[in-house]
Structure formats: structure tokens, C-alpha cells
Motif scaffolding. Structure first.
Motif, PDB file in Angstrom:
ATOM      1  N   PRO A 209      21.190   7.427  -8.266  1.00  0.00           N
ATOM      2  CA  PRO A 209      21.080   8.540  -7.304  1.00  0.00           C
ATOM      3  C   PRO A 209      20.718   8.145  -5.993  1.00  0.00           C
ATOM      4  O   PRO A 209      19.742   7.408  -5.778  1.00  0.00           O
ATOM      5  N   PRO A 210      21.046   8.778  -4.648  1.00  0.00           N
ATOM      6  CA  PRO A 210      20.616   8.300  -3.381  1.00  0.00           C
ATOM      7  C   PRO A 210      19.033   8.686  -3.342  1.00  0.00           C
ATOM      8  O   PRO A 210      18.644   9.690  -3.930  1.00  0.00           O
ATOM      9  N   GLU A 211      18.542   7.846  -2.642  1.00  0.00           N
ATOM     10  CA  GLU A 211      17.058   7.887  -2.684  1.00  0.00           C
ATOM     11  C   GLU A 211      16.586   9.391  -1.863  1.00  0.00           C
ATOM     12  O   GLU A 211      17.260   9.729  -0.965  1.00  0.00           O
ATOM     13  N   GLY A 212      15.783  10.206  -2.669  1.00  0.00           N
ATOM     14  CA  GLY A 212      15.510  11.489  -2.057  1.00  0.00           C
ATOM     15  C   GLY A 212      16.167  12.449  -2.297  1.00  0.00           C
ATOM     16  O   GLY A 212      15.837  13.813  -1.911  1.00  0.00           O
ATOM     17  N   GLN A 213      17.394  12.383  -3.126  1.00  0.00           N
ATOM     18  CA  GLN A 213      18.249  13.364  -3.375  1.00  0.00           C
ATOM     19  C   GLN A 213      17.969  14.145  -4.829  1.00  0.00           C
ATOM     20  O   GLN A 213      17.544  13.117  -5.757  1.00  0.00           O
ATOM     21  N   GLN A 214      18.381  15.406  -5.042  1.00  0.00           N
ATOM     22  CA  GLN A 214      17.972  15.843  -6.382  1.00  0.00           C
ATOM     23  C   GLN A 214      19.152  15.726  -6.974  1.00  0.00           C
ATOM     24  O   GLN A 214      20.325  15.663  -6.359  1.00  0.00           O
ATOM     25  N   LEU A 215      19.204  15.464  -8.462  1.00  0.00           N
ATOM     26  CA  LEU A 215      20.481  15.493  -9.118  1.00  0.00           C
ATOM     27  C   LEU A 215      20.809  16.875  -9.617  1.00  0.00           C
ATOM     28  O   LEU A 215      20.042  17.568 -10.376  1.00  0.00           O
ATOM     29  N   ALA A 216      21.805  17.468  -9.300  1.00  0.00           N
ATOM     30  CA  ALA A 216      22.329  18.507 -10.095  1.00  0.00           C
ATOM     31  C   ALA A 216      23.214  18.271 -11.253  1.00  0.00           C
ATOM     32  O   ALA A 216      24.075  17.664 -11.146  1.00  0.00           O
TER      33      ALA A 216
ATOM     34  N   SER B  17      33.084  23.402 -10.032  1.00  0.00           N
ATOM     35  CA  SER B  17      32.861  24.485  -9.611  1.00  0.00           C
ATOM     36  C   SER B  17      31.161  25.278  -9.637  1.00  0.00           C
ATOM     37  O   SER B  17      30.697  25.524  -8.536  1.00  0.00           O
ATOM     38  N   ASP B  18      30.671  24.619 -10.705  1.00  0.00           N
ATOM     39  CA  ASP B  18      29.258  24.737 -10.733  1.00  0.00           C
ATOM     40  C   ASP B  18      28.337  23.796  -9.968  1.00  0.00           C
ATOM     41  O   ASP B  18      27.385  24.594  -9.118  1.00  0.00           O
ATOM     42  N   LEU B  19      29.070  22.742  -9.638  1.00  0.00           N
ATOM     43  CA  LEU B  19      27.913  21.910  -8.604  1.00  0.00           C
ATOM     44  C   LEU B  19      28.185  22.565  -7.156  1.00  0.00           C
ATOM     45  O   LEU B  19      27.446  22.777  -6.391  1.00  0.00           O
ATOM     46  N   ALA B  20      29.570  23.138  -6.713  1.00  0.00           N
ATOM     47  CA  ALA B  20      29.708  23.981  -5.507  1.00  0.00           C
ATOM     48  C   ALA B  20      28.959  25.102  -5.609  1.00  0.00           C
ATOM     49  O   ALA B  20      28.199  25.335  -4.391  1.00  0.00           O
ATOM     50  N   ALA B  21      28.607  25.928  -6.635  1.00  0.00           N
ATOM     51  CA  ALA B  21      27.959  27.116  -6.654  1.00  0.00           C
ATOM     52  C   ALA B  21      26.453  26.693  -6.380  1.00  0.00           C
ATOM     53  O   ALA B  21      25.602  27.773  -6.038  1.00  0.00           O
ATOM     54  N   MET B  22      26.067  25.617  -6.529  1.00  0.00           N
ATOM     55  CA  MET B  22      24.629  25.102  -6.507  1.00  0.00           C
ATOM     56  C   MET B  22      24.504  24.528  -4.993  1.00  0.00           C
ATOM     57  O   MET B  22      23.360  24.220  -4.585  1.00  0.00           O
ATOM     58  N   GLY B  23      25.545  24.351  -4.233  1.00  0.00           N
ATOM     59  CA  GLY B  23      25.183  23.496  -2.986  1.00  0.00           C
ATOM     60  C   GLY B  23      25.340  22.130  -3.116  1.00  0.00           C
ATOM     61  O   GLY B  23      24.647  21.469  -2.284  1.00  0.00           O
ATOM     62  N   ALA B  24      25.827  21.549  -4.121  1.00  0.00           N
ATOM     63  CA  ALA B  24      25.532  20.108  -4.373  1.00  0.00           C
ATOM     64  C   ALA B  24      26.996  19.470  -4.166  1.00  0.00           C
ATOM     65  O   ALA B  24      28.045  19.892  -4.232  1.00  0.00           O
ATOM     66  N   ARG B  25      26.739  18.079  -3.741  1.00  0.00           N
ATOM     67  CA  ARG B  25      27.936  17.423  -3.597  1.00  0.00           C
ATOM     68  C   ARG B  25      28.406  16.384  -5.076  1.00  0.00           C
ATOM     69  O   ARG B  25      27.532  15.850  -5.475  1.00  0.00           O
ATOM     70  N   PRO B  26      29.716  16.639  -5.258  1.00  0.00           N
ATOM     71  CA  PRO B  26      29.906  15.858  -6.770  1.00  0.00           C
ATOM     72  C   PRO B  26      30.040  14.519  -6.508  1.00  0.00           C
ATOM     73  O   PRO B  26      30.017  13.928  -5.518  1.00  0.00           O
ATOM     74  N   ALA B  27      29.300  13.988  -7.740  1.00  0.00           N
ATOM     75  CA  ALA B  27      28.946  12.398  -7.814  1.00  0.00           C
ATOM     76  C   ALA B  27      29.691  11.916  -8.793  1.00  0.00           C
ATOM     77  O   ALA B  27      30.770  11.190  -8.864  1.00  0.00           O
ATOM     78  N   TRP B  28      29.375  12.421 -10.159  1.00  0.00           N
ATOM     79  CA  TRP B  28      29.949  11.543 -11.484  1.00  0.00           C
ATOM     80  C   TRP B  28      30.301  12.762 -12.314  1.00  0.00           C
ATOM     81  O   TRP B  28      29.632  13.745 -12.422  1.00  0.00           O
TER      82      TRP B  28
ATOM     83  N   VAL C  76      29.197  17.328 -15.328  1.00  0.00           N
ATOM     84  CA  VAL C  76      29.495  17.096 -14.022  1.00  0.00           C
ATOM     85  C   VAL C  76      27.749  16.631 -13.222  1.00  0.00           C
ATOM     86  O   VAL C  76      26.988  17.267 -13.813  1.00  0.00           O
ATOM     87  N   HIS C  77      27.769  15.574 -12.437  1.00  0.00           N
ATOM     88  CA  HIS C  77      26.447  15.358 -11.739  1.00  0.00           C
ATOM     89  C   HIS C  77      26.813  15.301 -10.288  1.00  0.00           C
ATOM     90  O   HIS C  77      27.867  14.856  -9.766  1.00  0.00           O
ATOM     91  N   GLY C  78      25.752  16.016  -9.653  1.00  0.00           N
ATOM     92  CA  GLY C  78      25.926  16.011  -8.104  1.00  0.00           C
ATOM     93  C   GLY C  78      24.663  15.851  -7.409  1.00  0.00           C
ATOM     94  O   GLY C  78      23.692  15.729  -7.837  1.00  0.00           O
ATOM     95  N   PHE C  79      24.649  15.809  -6.012  1.00  0.00           N
ATOM     96  CA  PHE C  79      23.511  15.420  -5.251  1.00  0.00           C
ATOM     97  C   PHE C  79      23.251  16.756  -4.230  1.00  0.00           C
ATOM     98  O   PHE C  79      24.221  17.352  -3.858  1.00  0.00           O
TER      99      PHE C  79
END
Ligand code: ADP
Ligand code: MG
Length: 321
Positions: A34-41, A72-83, A132-135
Motif C-alpha cells: 500500500p502507498p505509504e501513509g494511506q489506510q487500506l479499506a 461500490s463499497d469502496l466508493a461509499a467509503m471514499g476509497a480509491r480501488p486498488a486490488w 476488494v481493497h482500496g486506499f
């Protein structure tokens, strides 16, 4: 085709370091950075044939629905999709089915900018899970618990389409242009990722509508310890829904409790509304203000100012009937 050949043939992807993937499909685990300093959703969603989609639904529709609803759950959290990872339970390894499924999945993943990094494949009744995982930047995630009294309540897109689309499938309705569009809304939910990322700095609470507006908004109300007034005449309905469903009351029911919309429902301070409308227009999505957060602790439905009695609970898998 054996299990390992199947995985290699249909699901081997070209994830790379560019995608923050150190090691993708093929070993015991994927290795992700994960990019440094980002949280994983992180979120997982399961579809069961005959429960979440009709038996015999085309493989490509299953793929788009599966991935769209999970992202859609990532979107609802304001997270950017990753994996994402994929757990597939299949009755048999039907090459035609797998080809159609894998192709549609890969195409949709590309569009949603999310990369398949692993999974599991087993034999059994058709069940599909996607994790799904997002940042998201620390303190930037959109919590259900963040709504405040005086907030406006808004939704993206139009409501009730997917439910109507499913109904038209179940009743084997004649497929005209409107019905075909409604069915697409069921087959291919559009997660509102770009909208959520654009609006996030201005929003308080957010949720994606999977069980129906009333049921999902109620989650925000419970978590935030607030109430809401919803104005039924403001609910955004598509032309296709109005064409398919000529009974005005039924249309409203579909919008309030239909489910499977995968639109966003969010709250924000009134001062941010005009700017959010501009931002939404920039990403090409309509947003509609449908009500406001109150201190009443209950959800009130109003039709041109008159309170409407309702019992619209939404979809609950384990509810006692
Ligand atoms: P293990 O037995 O060690 O859990 P598997 O044989 O299940 O490993 O999987 C081998 C590799 O293939 C792993 O990297 C796994 O993530 C990947 N994989 C298995 N099934 C799928 C699938 N349906 N989609 C994507 N990757 C998969
Ligand atoms: Mg292993």
C-alpha cells in the motif's frame, strides 16, 4: 481442464509493481505494497445463484454485477480501488462459461481501475465472492456515523431501476428499450467511485444503496444517532422506470425499498451543496437533494409536506417473517 490450468488460463493477470503488487497470482499469497501513509479499506461481497441473481444468468452479467457491487463499497467509503481477490465455487469447469466470465471480469476491472491479485477455486453450487481493497487517506474516509442535524441528504443517479430490471426478468416481460436499460442497471451496477472521490472532502456521512434507500439511510441514522425527513416528490426516477412502471406508488416503493441500486446516499452541510452539484457535473453524475437530517431519531417520509405512513424495511437475509 484441471484446477491449476484453469486458474492460469482464465485468471492469470499482469499485475505489476505499478499496481503496488510485488507478487500477483501464482504463489501461496499475493504480496502487496500500500502507498505509504494511506489506510487500506477492505470489504467482501458474495453472490449466490438463485438468491442474489436468477439461476442461469449469463456469465458476463454475473461478472459485472459481482465486481460492480463490491467496488461500490469502496466508493461509499471514499476509497480509491486498488486490488481484489476472487473466490469462485463452480458446479463444473465449463470453458464457455469461464471464458465469458473471465473476459467480462477483466474488462470491468480495467474500467474500474482495480487489479485481480489472487483467489480460490472450488467445485460446488455457483457462489462467487469478491474481496476488494482500496486506499484512503487517514481521516478522509466517509463514515456512516458522521451525519449531523441540519445536513442535507442527497443521492446519486436514479433509484429503483435495478429492482424494476430484476422484476422484468422474473416476469419475463417483453424487452423494449426501457426494459433493456433497466435490466442493464441490474446486470451492471456503476460504482460511483469518481463521484465519491470528488465530493468526499465536502461530505459528512455516506453509504451505498444495496438494500434500498430507506434501509440503508436507516444505517446512517442509527450510526449517527439522528433522524431524517425524506421528500418523496424529490426522489430521482429515471424515464425508463416511469415508462415501465405506470403506477406512481409502485415507482416510489421501488425507489425507497427496491435495493441493488448501488447509488450513493450521503449527507453534507447545506453550504457545500452548490459546489457539490458543480463537482458532480464535472464527473458526469447527477445528484439530487432528497431531504434533511433531523434530531428526531426517526425516518419520516413526506409527500408534498404531508407525512406518509410506511413499513419499508428493505432486504434483510435473516429477517423473521
Ligand atoms: P493454495 O492452495 O496455496 O491456497 P491455490 O491453488 O488455491 O493456492 O491457488 C494458486 C494461486 O492461484 C494463488 O495465487 C491464488 O491466489 C490463485 N487463484 C486461485 N483461484 C483463483 C481465482 N479464481 N482467481 C484468481 N486467482 C486465483
Ligand atoms: Mg498455499
Amino acid at each position: 481442464m484441471g484446477e491449476f490450468e484453469l486458474i492460469r488460463h482464465y485468471f492469470a493477470t499482469t499485475a505489476s509493481r505499478q499496481d503496488n503488487v510485488v507478487l500477483g497470482i501464482g504463489d501461496d499469497c499475493a504480496l502487496l505494497m500500500p502507498p505509504e501513509g494511506q489506510q487500506l479499506a477492505v470489504s467482501i461481497d458474495t453472490l449466490v445463484e438463485g438468491i442474489h441473481f436468477p439461476v442461469g444468468m449469463a456469465a458476463e452479467h454475473i461478472a459485472t454485477r459481482l465486481l460492480g457491487s463490491a467496488v461500490s463499497d469502496l466508493a461509499a467509503m471514499g476509497a480509491r480501488p486498488a486490488w481484489f481477490t476472487l473466490a469462485l465455487t463452480l458446479p463444473q469447469a465449463d470453458p464457455q462459461w469461464l471464458e465469458a466470465f473471465a473476459c467480462a471480469l477483466a474488462q470491468h476491472a480495467l474500467e474500474l481501475d482495480i487489479v485481480l491479485v489472487g483467489g480460490d477455486t472450488t467445485r460446488g453450487p455457483l457462489v462467487l465472492s469478491v474481496q476488494v481493497h482500496g486506499f484512503v487517506e487517514p481521516d478522509k474516509a466517509l463514515y456512516r456515523s458522521a451525519a449531523r442535524e441540519g445536513d442535507l441528504i442527497a443521492v446519486s443517479g436514479t433509484l429503483g431501476d435495478s429492482h424494476a430490471g430484476l422484476q422484468s426478468l422474473q416476469t419475463k416481460a417483453k424487452v423494449d428499450l426501457a426494459v433493456s436499460w433497466l435490466q442493464q442497471r441490474f446486470y451492471r451496477p456503476e460504482p460511483r467511485v469518481e463521484l465519491a472521490l470528488a465530493l468526499a472532502p465536502h461530505l459528512h456521512a455516506a453509504i451505498d444503496i444495496s438494500d434500498g434507500l430507506c434501509a440503508d439511510l436507516q444505517h446512517i441514522l442509527n450510526s449517527s444517532q439522528v433522524g431524517a425527513d425524506i421528500h418523496l416528490e424529490r426522489l430521482p426516477l429515471s424515464e425508463a422506470l416511469c415508462h415501465w412502471c405506470t403506477d406512481a406508488e409502485q415507482r416510489i416503493d421501488s425507489a425507497l425499498a427496491g435495493g441493488d441500486d448501488y447509488e450513493l446516499c450521503f449527507t453534507l452541510p447545506p453550504s457545500r451543496w452548490d459546489h457539490c452539484v458543480e463537482l458532480a457535473a464535472e464527473v458526469g453524475v447527477q445528484i439530487t437533494c432528497i431531504g434533511e437530517i433531523t434530531d428526531s431519531l426517526s425516518l419520516r417520509l413526506l409527500n408534498r409536506g404531508q407525512i406518509v405512513e410506511h413499513s419499508l424495511a428493505g432486504y434483510d437475509h435473516f429477517k423473521e417473517i
